[in-house]
Motif scaffolding. Structure first.
Motif, PDB file in Angstrom:
ATOM      1  N   TRP A 250      45.689  43.185  31.500  1.00 33.13           N
ATOM      2  CA  TRP A 250      44.594  43.092  32.456  1.00 33.13           C
ATOM      3  C   TRP A 250      44.503  41.681  33.034  1.00 33.13           C
ATOM      4  O   TRP A 250      44.892  40.705  32.399  1.00 33.13           O
ATOM      5  CB  TRP A 250      43.267  43.492  31.790  1.00 33.13           C
ATOM      6  CG  TRP A 250      42.899  42.673  30.575  1.00 33.13           C
ATOM      7  CD1 TRP A 250      43.182  42.971  29.275  1.00 33.13           C
ATOM      8  CD2 TRP A 250      42.181  41.435  30.559  1.00 33.13           C
ATOM      9  NE1 TRP A 250      42.693  41.991  28.447  1.00 33.13           N
ATOM     10  CE2 TRP A 250      42.066  41.040  29.198  1.00 33.13           C
ATOM     11  CE3 TRP A 250      41.612  40.622  31.540  1.00 33.13           C
ATOM     12  CZ2 TRP A 250      41.408  39.868  28.813  1.00 33.13           C
ATOM     13  CZ3 TRP A 250      40.965  39.453  31.168  1.00 33.13           C
ATOM     14  CH2 TRP A 250      40.867  39.091  29.809  1.00 33.13           C
ATOM     15  N   ARG A 295      35.218  47.758  37.966  1.00 33.54           N
ATOM     16  CA  ARG A 295      34.873  46.734  36.965  1.00 33.54           C
ATOM     17  C   ARG A 295      35.052  45.322  37.528  1.00 33.54           C
ATOM     18  O   ARG A 295      35.137  44.353  36.768  1.00 33.54           O
ATOM     19  CB  ARG A 295      35.734  46.933  35.714  1.00 33.54           C
ATOM     20  CG  ARG A 295      35.523  48.306  35.077  1.00 33.54           C
ATOM     21  CD  ARG A 295      36.564  48.598  34.017  1.00 33.54           C
ATOM     22  NE  ARG A 295      36.404  47.760  32.849  1.00 33.54           N
ATOM     23  CZ  ARG A 295      37.302  47.679  31.865  1.00 33.54           C
ATOM     24  NH1 ARG A 295      38.429  48.383  31.931  1.00 33.54           N
ATOM     25  NH2 ARG A 295      37.092  46.907  30.825  1.00 33.54           N
ATOM     26  N   HIS A 304      34.451  42.603  28.514  1.00 39.02           N
ATOM     27  CA  HIS A 304      35.841  42.863  28.129  1.00 39.02           C
ATOM     28  C   HIS A 304      36.397  41.707  27.308  1.00 39.02           C
ATOM     29  O   HIS A 304      37.044  41.919  26.273  1.00 39.02           O
ATOM     30  CB  HIS A 304      36.677  43.062  29.392  1.00 39.02           C
ATOM     31  CG  HIS A 304      38.040  43.624  29.130  1.00 39.02           C
ATOM     32  ND1 HIS A 304      38.249  44.875  28.568  1.00 39.02           N
ATOM     33  CD2 HIS A 304      39.284  43.106  29.331  1.00 39.02           C
ATOM     34  CE1 HIS A 304      39.547  45.094  28.439  1.00 39.02           C
ATOM     35  NE2 HIS A 304      40.199  44.039  28.893  1.00 39.02           N
ATOM     36  N   GLN A 307      35.048  41.568  23.800  1.00 37.23           N
ATOM     37  CA  GLN A 307      35.653  42.587  22.938  1.00 37.23           C
ATOM     38  C   GLN A 307      37.077  42.219  22.557  1.00 37.23           C
ATOM     39  O   GLN A 307      37.529  42.448  21.431  1.00 37.23           O
ATOM     40  CB  GLN A 307      35.616  43.940  23.652  1.00 37.23           C
ATOM     41  CG  GLN A 307      36.281  45.087  22.897  1.00 37.23           C
ATOM     42  CD  GLN A 307      37.732  45.322  23.299  1.00 37.23           C
ATOM     43  OE1 GLN A 307      38.104  45.071  24.451  1.00 37.23           O
ATOM     44  NE2 GLN A 307      38.537  45.777  22.372  1.00 37.23           N
ATOM     45  N   GLN A 308      37.802  41.594  23.495  1.00 37.91           N
ATOM     46  CA  GLN A 308      39.220  41.296  23.299  1.00 37.91           C
ATOM     47  C   GLN A 308      39.473  40.120  22.351  1.00 37.91           C
ATOM     48  O   GLN A 308      40.406  40.170  21.546  1.00 37.91           O
ATOM     49  CB  GLN A 308      39.855  40.979  24.654  1.00 37.91           C
ATOM     50  CG  GLN A 308      40.070  42.190  25.551  1.00 37.91           C
ATOM     51  CD  GLN A 308      41.463  42.755  25.395  1.00 37.91           C
ATOM     52  OE1 GLN A 308      42.447  42.048  25.589  1.00 37.91           O
ATOM     53  NE2 GLN A 308      41.551  44.027  25.046  1.00 37.91           N
TER      54      GLN A 308
END
Length: 324
Positions: A250, A295, A304, A307-308
C-alpha cells in the motif's frame, strides 16, 4: 503601550490571514514537492510521477517529484519529517513507512512526525526469476530452491524495501534461509536480474509487469489474494498451497506535522481528484495496482498505519529480525 498593542493586533490579523484568509485561499502559489524516498525508475517513483501529474490540475501548480533514496527509504522520510510544514512538501511512501519503525532502532521519524493526507493505492507483488532459471512454475521453483538453498540468490532493494519484506515472507513460508543480496534501490536489483547476476526477486507489479510481458524474466506467482487481471496466467501463492501468503504494498501520502489545515484540505482534494483521473486510473490498472479512492482520507491512513506498525513488529520478532 498603545503602540505595542497595535503591533500585536496587526500581527494577529496578518497571522490569521495567512492561515485562514486570503493567502490560504491562494494556496499553492508555487510548485509543490512530492518526495519519493527511493531512486528514480523504481515502482514507487512510477506511481509518484503519474500521481503528480494527476494532482496538478486541482492544485493549479506543478507537483515536482523529488527522489531522496537510501537506508530503506528512511533518509527521504526523515527529510520530509524535518521539512517546513508549509504545504509545499509532501511524502509518497509505501508500506515501509510502518515496517521501518521496527526494522531500524532510530529511523529518524515516527507516525507522529506527519499529518496524514490519505491512502493512494495497493500494489501486489510478483515472484520472478532470471529468464534462464531452471523452473517452469511456482512449485518447481520452490522445489529447486529447497534442493539448492546455497546456490540461489534472492535480490532486494535494501532493508525495509517492499522487495525485502516480500522476500522475507517467501523465505519464511518455504522454510529456506536464502542468500540475500541487498541493493541500493529496485532499479539496480532488477538490472542485475535481467543481466542474470542474481536469481530471484519479489517486487511490485508496477515495476515487473513490463518485464514479465516482454519475457525478459520468468514469472511464477503473485502475492495478492486473487489473480491480477493484467497477469491472468500467474497463480497466487495461496493457489500454490501457501495459505495466508498475502502481501500488498500500500502507498500513502503525508505532509510534515503542523502543516496548515487549509493546505492539507487542498492536498486531500487534489489526491481524490487525482485518483479519479481517467488517465491515472488506466495507467495504474495496466500495472496491476488497485486504487484506494474510498480510503483517500487522513482517518483511513492513520488507522491503517496504527494497525500495521505493531503487526509488522510482531512478524519481525517471530522471524528473529533484529533492528538495525
Amino acid at each position: 503601550m498603545k503602540n505595542s498593542t497595535l503591533k500585536l493586533t496587526t500581527a494577529l490579523i496578518l497571522g490569521s490571514a495567512l492561515f485562514g484568509g486570503t493567502a490560504a485561499a491562494q494556496y499553492p502559489e508555487r510548485p509543490v514537492s512530492m518526495v519519493v524516498p527511493f531512486s528514480a525508475g523504481g515502482p514507487t517513483d512510477t506511481v509518484a510521477r503519474s500521481l503528480a501529474e494527476a494532482m496538478r490540475p486541482t492544485l493549479g501548480e506543478t507537483v515536482l517529484v523529488e527522489n531522496k533514496g537510501g537506508a530503506g527509504g528512511t533518509i527521504g522520510v526523515s527529510h520530509v519529517a524535518r521539512s517546513k510544514p508549509d504545504g509545499y512538501t509532501m511524502l509518497l511512501m509505501h508500506i515501509g513507512f510502518s515496517t521501518a519503525q521496527s526494522l531500524y532502532k532510530n529511523p529518524g521519524y515516527s507516525s507522529d512526525s506527519f499529518d496524514p493526507i490519505g491512502l493512494v493505492l495497493d500494489v501486489p507483488m510478483t515472484i520472478i526469476a532470471r529468464s534462464d532459471f531452471p523452473a517452469e512454475n511456482i512449485n518447481e521453483l520452490i522445489d529447486y530452491v529447497k534442493a539448492n538453498p546455497d546456490k540461489v540468490s534472492l535480490a532486494n532493494a535494501g532493508i525495509g524495501a517492499a522487495s525485502h519484506l516480500c522476500g522475507t515472507m517467501f523465505s519464511n513460508a518455504i522454510g529456506v534461509d536464502l542468500l540475500t543480496i541487498p541493493y541500493k534501490g529496485t532499479g539496480p536489483a532488477i538490472n542485475d536480474l535481467l543481466g542474470k547476476q542474481v536469481d530471484i526477486l519479489c517486487d511490485q507489479t508496477t515495476n515487473t509487469s513490463q518485464h514479465i510481458k516482454a519475457g525478459t524474466v520468468k514469472a511464477y506467482a503473485v502475492t495478492s489474494k486473487e489473480r491480477v487481471p493484467t497477469l491472468p496466467d500467474l497463480p497466487t501463492m495461496q493457489e500454490a498451497g501457501y495459505d495466508g501468503f498475502e502481501i500488498g504494498i500500500w502507498h500513502g501520502l503525508w505532509a510534515p506535522k503542523g502543516t496548515p489545515q487549509p493546505a492539507l484540505d487542498k492536498l486531500q482534494e487534489a489526491l481524490k481528484a487525482g485518483l479519479a483521473d481517467e488517465a491515472f486510473q488506466t495507467r495504474m490498472a495496466g500495472l496491476g495496482a488497485n486504487l484506494l479512492a474510498d480510503r483517500a482520507n487522513p482517518e483511513a491512513l492513520s488507522a491503517h498505519v496504527n494497525q500495521q506498525v505493531p503487526q509488522w513488529a510482531d512478524l519481525f520478532k517471530k522471524a528473529g529480525i533484529e533492528p538495525q
